[in-house]
Design a protein around this motif. Structure first.
Motif, PDB file in Angstrom:
ATOM      1  N   UNK A 105       0.814  -1.215   0.000  1.00 44.87           N
ATOM      2  CA  UNK A 105       0.000   0.000   0.000  1.00 44.87           C
ATOM      3  C   UNK A 105       0.847   1.265   0.000  1.00 44.87           C
ATOM      4  N   UNK A 106       2.155   1.107  -0.170  1.00 44.09           N
ATOM      5  CA  UNK A 106       3.128   2.193  -0.250  1.00 44.09           C
ATOM      6  C   UNK A 106       3.096   3.096   0.984  1.00 44.09           C
ATOM      7  N   UNK A 107       3.077   2.461   2.141  1.00 40.30           N
ATOM      8  CA  UNK A 107       3.180   3.169   3.420  1.00 40.30           C
ATOM      9  C   UNK A 107       4.585   2.903   3.953  1.00 40.30           C
ATOM     10  N   UNK A 108       5.395   3.939   4.028  1.00 38.10           N
ATOM     11  CA  UNK A 108       6.773   3.779   4.481  1.00 38.10           C
ATOM     12  C   UNK A 108       6.833   4.018   5.987  1.00 38.10           C
ATOM     13  N   UNK A 109       7.347   3.037   6.716  1.00 32.93           N
ATOM     14  CA  UNK A 109       7.491   3.157   8.164  1.00 32.93           C
ATOM     15  C   UNK A 109       8.813   3.829   8.501  1.00 32.93           C
ATOM     16  N   UNK A 110       8.926   4.323   9.716  1.00 29.94           N
ATOM     17  CA  UNK A 110      10.017   5.208  10.121  1.00 29.94           C
ATOM     18  C   UNK A 110      11.431   4.649   9.958  1.00 29.94           C
ATOM     19  N   UNK A 111      11.775   3.441  10.434  1.00 27.43           N
ATOM     20  CA  UNK A 111      13.195   3.083  10.389  1.00 27.43           C
ATOM     21  C   UNK A 111      13.710   2.696   9.002  1.00 27.43           C
ATOM     22  N   UNK A 112      12.865   2.630   7.996  1.00 24.57           N
ATOM     23  CA  UNK A 112      13.277   2.154   6.681  1.00 24.57           C
ATOM     24  C   UNK A 112      13.390   3.306   5.699  1.00 24.57           C
ATOM     25  N   UNK A 113      14.505   3.389   4.963  1.00 24.81           N
ATOM     26  CA  UNK A 113      14.678   4.490   4.015  1.00 24.81           C
ATOM     27  C   UNK A 113      13.946   4.268   2.688  1.00 24.81           C
ATOM     28  N   UNK A 114      13.619   3.007   2.352  1.00 18.09           N
ATOM     29  CA  UNK A 114      12.926   2.752   1.088  1.00 18.09           C
ATOM     30  C   UNK A 114      11.937   1.603   1.265  1.00 18.09           C
ATOM     31  N   UNK A 115      11.009   1.528   0.327  1.00 13.92           N
ATOM     32  CA  UNK A 115      10.006   0.475   0.386  1.00 13.92           C
ATOM     33  C   UNK A 115      10.616  -0.901   0.144  1.00 13.92           C
ATOM     34  N   UNK A 116      11.665  -0.958  -0.681  1.00 13.36           N
ATOM     35  CA  UNK A 116      12.308  -2.238  -0.967  1.00 13.36           C
ATOM     36  C   UNK A 116      12.915  -2.833   0.300  1.00 13.36           C
ATOM     37  N   UNK A 117      13.596  -2.022   1.076  1.00 10.13           N
ATOM     38  CA  UNK A 117      14.190  -2.509   2.326  1.00 10.13           C
ATOM     39  C   UNK A 117      13.118  -2.902   3.335  1.00 10.13           C
ATOM     40  N   UNK A 118      12.022  -2.160   3.349  1.00 10.18           N
ATOM     41  CA  UNK A 118      10.927  -2.484   4.253  1.00 10.18           C
ATOM     42  C   UNK A 118      10.329  -3.841   3.896  1.00 10.18           C
ATOM     43  N   UNK A 119      10.127  -4.094   2.599  1.00 10.98           N
ATOM     44  CA  UNK A 119       9.579  -5.380   2.181  1.00 10.98           C
ATOM     45  C   UNK A 119      10.551  -6.511   2.489  1.00 10.98           C
ATOM     46  N   UNK A 120      11.831  -6.289   2.254  1.00 11.15           N
ATOM     47  CA  UNK A 120      12.840  -7.305   2.534  1.00 11.15           C
ATOM     48  C   UNK A 120      12.892  -7.621   4.029  1.00 11.15           C
ATOM     49  N   UNK A 121      12.846  -6.595   4.861  1.00 10.09           N
ATOM     50  CA  UNK A 121      12.843  -6.811   6.313  1.00 10.09           C
ATOM     51  C   UNK A 121      11.590  -7.565   6.744  1.00 10.09           C
ATOM     52  N   UNK A 122      10.456  -7.245   6.140  1.00  9.19           N
ATOM     53  CA  UNK A 122       9.221  -7.960   6.443  1.00  9.19           C
ATOM     54  C   UNK A 122       9.293  -9.421   6.040  1.00  9.19           C
ATOM     55  N   UNK A 123       9.874  -9.685   4.874  1.00 14.50           N
ATOM     56  CA  UNK A 123       9.995 -11.065   4.419  1.00 14.50           C
ATOM     57  C   UNK A 123      10.933 -11.859   5.323  1.00 14.50           C
ATOM     58  N   UNK A 124      12.022 -11.242   5.752  1.00 15.88           N
ATOM     59  CA  UNK A 124      12.965 -11.920   6.650  1.00 15.88           C
ATOM     60  C   UNK A 124      12.315 -12.177   8.008  1.00 15.88           C
ATOM     61  N   UNK A 125      11.583 -11.201   8.539  1.00 11.56           N
ATOM     62  CA  UNK A 125      10.920 -11.383   9.831  1.00 11.56           C
ATOM     63  C   UNK A 125       9.860 -12.479   9.748  1.00 11.56           C
ATOM     64  N   UNK A 126       9.101 -12.505   8.664  1.00 10.21           N
ATOM     65  CA  UNK A 126       8.075 -13.529   8.488  1.00 10.21           C
ATOM     66  C   UNK A 126       8.710 -14.916   8.381  1.00 10.21           C
ATOM     67  N   UNK A 127       9.757 -15.040   7.564  1.00  7.65           N
ATOM     68  CA  UNK A 127      10.419 -16.332   7.381  1.00  7.65           C
ATOM     69  C   UNK A 127      11.058 -16.814   8.688  1.00  7.65           C
ATOM     70  N   UNK A 128      11.678 -15.908   9.432  1.00  9.69           N
ATOM     71  CA  UNK A 128      12.313 -16.293  10.701  1.00  9.69           C
ATOM     72  C   UNK A 128      11.268 -16.769  11.706  1.00  9.69           C
ATOM     73  N   UNK A 129      10.156 -16.072  11.801  1.00  4.66           N
ATOM     74  CA  UNK A 129       9.104 -16.481  12.727  1.00  4.66           C
ATOM     75  C   UNK A 129       8.525 -17.836  12.388  1.00  4.66           C
ATOM     76  N   UNK A 130       8.239 -18.072  11.103  1.00 10.67           N
ATOM     77  CA  UNK A 130       7.692 -19.360  10.685  1.00 10.67           C
ATOM     78  C   UNK A 130       8.721 -20.468  10.884  1.00 10.67           C
ATOM     79  N   UNK A 131       9.997 -20.171  10.609  1.00  7.34           N
ATOM     80  CA  UNK A 131      11.061 -21.167  10.758  1.00  7.34           C
ATOM     81  C   UNK A 131      11.182 -21.602  12.226  1.00  7.34           C
ATOM     82  N   UNK A 132      11.144 -20.662  13.149  1.00  6.62           N
ATOM     83  CA  UNK A 132      11.273 -20.994  14.570  1.00  6.62           C
ATOM     84  C   UNK A 132      10.069 -21.795  15.050  1.00  6.62           C
ATOM     85  N   UNK A 133       8.870 -21.402  14.642  1.00  7.01           N
ATOM     86  CA  UNK A 133       7.665 -22.140  15.039  1.00  7.01           C
ATOM     87  C   UNK A 133       7.698 -23.551  14.460  1.00  7.01           C
ATOM     88  N   UNK A 134       8.057 -23.669  13.180  1.00  7.26           N
ATOM     89  CA  UNK A 134       8.133 -24.981  12.553  1.00  7.26           C
ATOM     90  C   UNK A 134       9.179 -25.874  13.200  1.00  7.26           C
TER      91      UNK A 134
END
Length: 82
Positions: free
Chosen positions: A29-58
């Motif tokens: 939705x092109x909403x940039x959050x504070x600690x991220x300088x670009x949308x690409x980095x925000x998406x990458x950080x989100x993907x890493x956080x999601x993958x890490x959470x699922x990996x630990x639960x699994x």
């Protein structure tokens, strides 16, 4: 009491995965959050956080099921060679 502490510890990766989903959704939705300088980095950080959470639960579920002998033979640990 120990089960309650285990539940609290298990909530950490669940919340991490949820935050990762939120970051990826905000990027779409092109909403940039504070600690991220670009949308690409925000998406990458989100993907890493999601993958890490699922990996630990699994990993937790697999470890628990291996301990209780409730996994398929291909997921059982191989005996150590000597």
């Amino acid at each position: 009491m120990m089960r309650f502490i285990a539940l609290i510890i298990l909530l950490i990766p669940i919340l991490t995965a949820g935050y990762g989903i939120k970051l990826m959704r905000d990027t779409l939705f092109q909403i940039l959050n504070v600690p991220f300088p670009s949308l690409y980095l925000q998406f990458l950080a989100g993907m890493i956080a999601f993958a890490a959470g699922i990996w630990i639960i699994g990993g937790f579920i697999l470890h628990r099921d291996r301990k209780n002998n409730k996994v398929a033979p291909k997921f059982q640990k191989k005996p150590a060679r000597t």
